[in-house]
Scaffold this motif. Structure first.
Motif, PDB file in Angstrom:
ATOM      1  N   VAL A 119      -7.235 -15.252   6.923  1.00 11.47           N
ATOM      2  CA  VAL A 119      -7.135 -13.864   6.806  1.00 11.47           C
ATOM      3  C   VAL A 119      -8.660 -13.626   7.303  1.00 11.47           C
ATOM      4  N   PRO A 120      -8.112 -12.677   8.382  1.00  9.75           N
ATOM      5  CA  PRO A 120      -9.018 -12.475   9.239  1.00  9.75           C
ATOM      6  C   PRO A 120     -10.013 -10.975   8.936  1.00  9.75           C
ATOM      7  N   PHE A 121     -11.610 -10.619   8.804  1.00 13.98           N
ATOM      8  CA  PHE A 121     -11.963 -10.206   8.403  1.00 13.98           C
ATOM      9  C   PHE A 121     -13.078  -9.471   9.511  1.00 13.98           C
ATOM     10  N   VAL A 138       0.193 -11.483  -2.637  1.00 13.87           N
ATOM     11  CA  VAL A 138      -1.535 -11.481  -2.027  1.00 13.87           C
ATOM     12  C   VAL A 138      -0.995 -11.996  -0.875  1.00 13.87           C
ATOM     13  N   ARG A 139       0.513 -11.931  -0.146  1.00 18.96           N
ATOM     14  CA  ARG A 139       0.160 -12.479   1.155  1.00 18.96           C
ATOM     15  C   ARG A 139       0.901 -11.691   2.056  1.00 18.96           C
ATOM     16  N   VAL A 140       1.345 -10.169   1.293  1.00 15.79           N
ATOM     17  CA  VAL A 140       1.983  -9.052   1.279  1.00 15.79           C
ATOM     18  C   VAL A 140       0.953  -7.606   1.634  1.00 15.79           C
ATOM     19  N   GLY A 141      -0.174  -8.029   0.753  1.00 16.57           N
ATOM     20  CA  GLY A 141      -0.710  -7.352   0.835  1.00 16.57           C
ATOM     21  C   GLY A 141      -2.663  -8.035   2.080  1.00 16.57           C
ATOM     22  N   LEU A 142      -3.064  -9.004   1.796  1.00 19.12           N
ATOM     23  CA  LEU A 142      -3.534  -9.252   2.751  1.00 19.12           C
ATOM     24  C   LEU A 142      -3.088  -9.144   4.619  1.00 19.12           C
ATOM     25  N   THR A 143      -2.158  -9.008   4.634  1.00 19.73           N
ATOM     26  CA  THR A 143      -1.826  -9.454   5.970  1.00 19.73           C
ATOM     27  C   THR A 143      -1.255  -7.504   6.693  1.00 19.73           C
TER      28      THR A 143
END
Length: 316
Positions: free
Chosen positions: A264-266, A12-17
């Motif tokens: 996590v910014p969107f 999750v960390r890798v994917g969302l960054t």
């Protein structure tokens, strides 16, 4: 469970960054995700399960006739094993007894299906393997010298890129012997409208399945995703021959994940990629088999010619 949670947190960390953002489809299948997927399989738009069941119902006896006494039935991604019963029944009718080795990431799905199968088929012996495909495949080493029928149903091959599919089938090829067979269910290329409806149903069950990834992050990692501000999107890329699934942020927002110490910014309209589902032409299936040391010995299609079941054997 500790390792599984650590893997989930890391991915999750890798994917969302990453840019673009992504989440791995392997994490769809917690208890609720597995339940939702079973519901998807009964939807009118989702033709895949019905088409594959039609093929297996028509050809299970023929498939069983290709197997030797003492055959071990191995299934990759077994899930609820509902369709598998057609093959189990045909093999039991032919051989009297059967060892079944289901491999699935969901321990609860394995437990539930094993209980149901053993209650119905007392002649069946089950060895459950709670693992992903790669680890599960290693259990084939324990059956060296025994005849094997390996099932990979539901067009699960579609979740791999075409390069990953070649690598995976090469791994399978290294663990099977002459005379063993691999049955792969593969969804076929078809019209965009049919495919996009199959992955974006009117009732919104597939949307709930996709959004459940965010619910899982909230529950297991202390995430603060507001599901009301994300929507499901499925689109077919005809050139690549794949359905792509996304979760789309409907506004500019920042989502905190407590266990990761992450914000996590969107941007409005920004997407998280969650799944690809590749479709194949018959010629592409033949080329895939040939590239991995297999040959397509039999191919069966449903009556609508939407889905294929392919019996692969090793090239001598």
């Amino acid at each position: 469970m500790g390792r599984e949670r650590d893997d989930f947190a890391r991915d999750v960390r890798v994917g969302l960054t990453s840019a673009p953002k992504r989440l791995a489809c392997r994490y769809f299948y917690d208890d609720e995700g597995s339940r939702l997927f079973d519901e998807i399989c009964d939807l009118p738009e989702y033709y895949l399960t019905r088409a594959e069941r039609e093929v297996l119902s028509s050809h299970a006896i023929e498939l069983a006739s290709m197997t030797a006494p003492g055959v071990v039935l191995v299934e990759l991604g077994s899930g609820s094993a509902v369709k598998t019963r057609l093959i189990i029944e045909a093999l039991l009718a032919r051989h009297g007894v059967l060892r079944y080795v289901p491999v699935d990431v969901s321990r609860s799905a394995l437990d539930d299906s094993a209980k149901a199968l053993l209650a119905r088929y007392p002649e069946l012996e089950i060895e459950m393997v709670a693992a992903e495909y790669g680890d599960g495949l290693q259990h084939l080493r324990g059956y060296a010298g025994q005849p094997k029928l390996v099932l990979w149903l539901g067009s699960n091959i579609g979740n791999l890129t075409r390069e990953e599919a070649i690598a995976f089938l090469n791994d399978v090829r290294s663990l099977v012997s002459a005379g063993d067979r691999l049955l792969i269910g593969v969804d076929l290329r078809k019209e965009r409208a049919v495919l996009e409806r199959a992955y974006d149903d009117e009732r919104g069950v597939t949307a709930a399945f996709n959004l459940n990834l965010l619910t899982r992050i909230n529950r297991e990692l202390g995430g603060h995703f507001d599901l009301a501000h994300f929507r499901h999107r499925a689109v077919y890329d005809e050139d690549q021959g794949r359905i792509e699934m996304y979760l789309v942020s409907d506004r500019s927002q920042i989502v905190t994940i407590d266990a990761l110490g992450l914000e996590v910014p969107f941007a409005a309209g920004e997407m998280i990629h969650t799944e690809n589902s590749y479709k194949y032409s018959p010629e592409e299936i033949d080329a895939l088999a040939a590239a991995t040391g297999f040959v397509v010995d039999h191919r069966w299609l449903d009556s609508g010619r939407r889905f294929s079941a392919n019996v692969l054997t090793t090239i001598a």
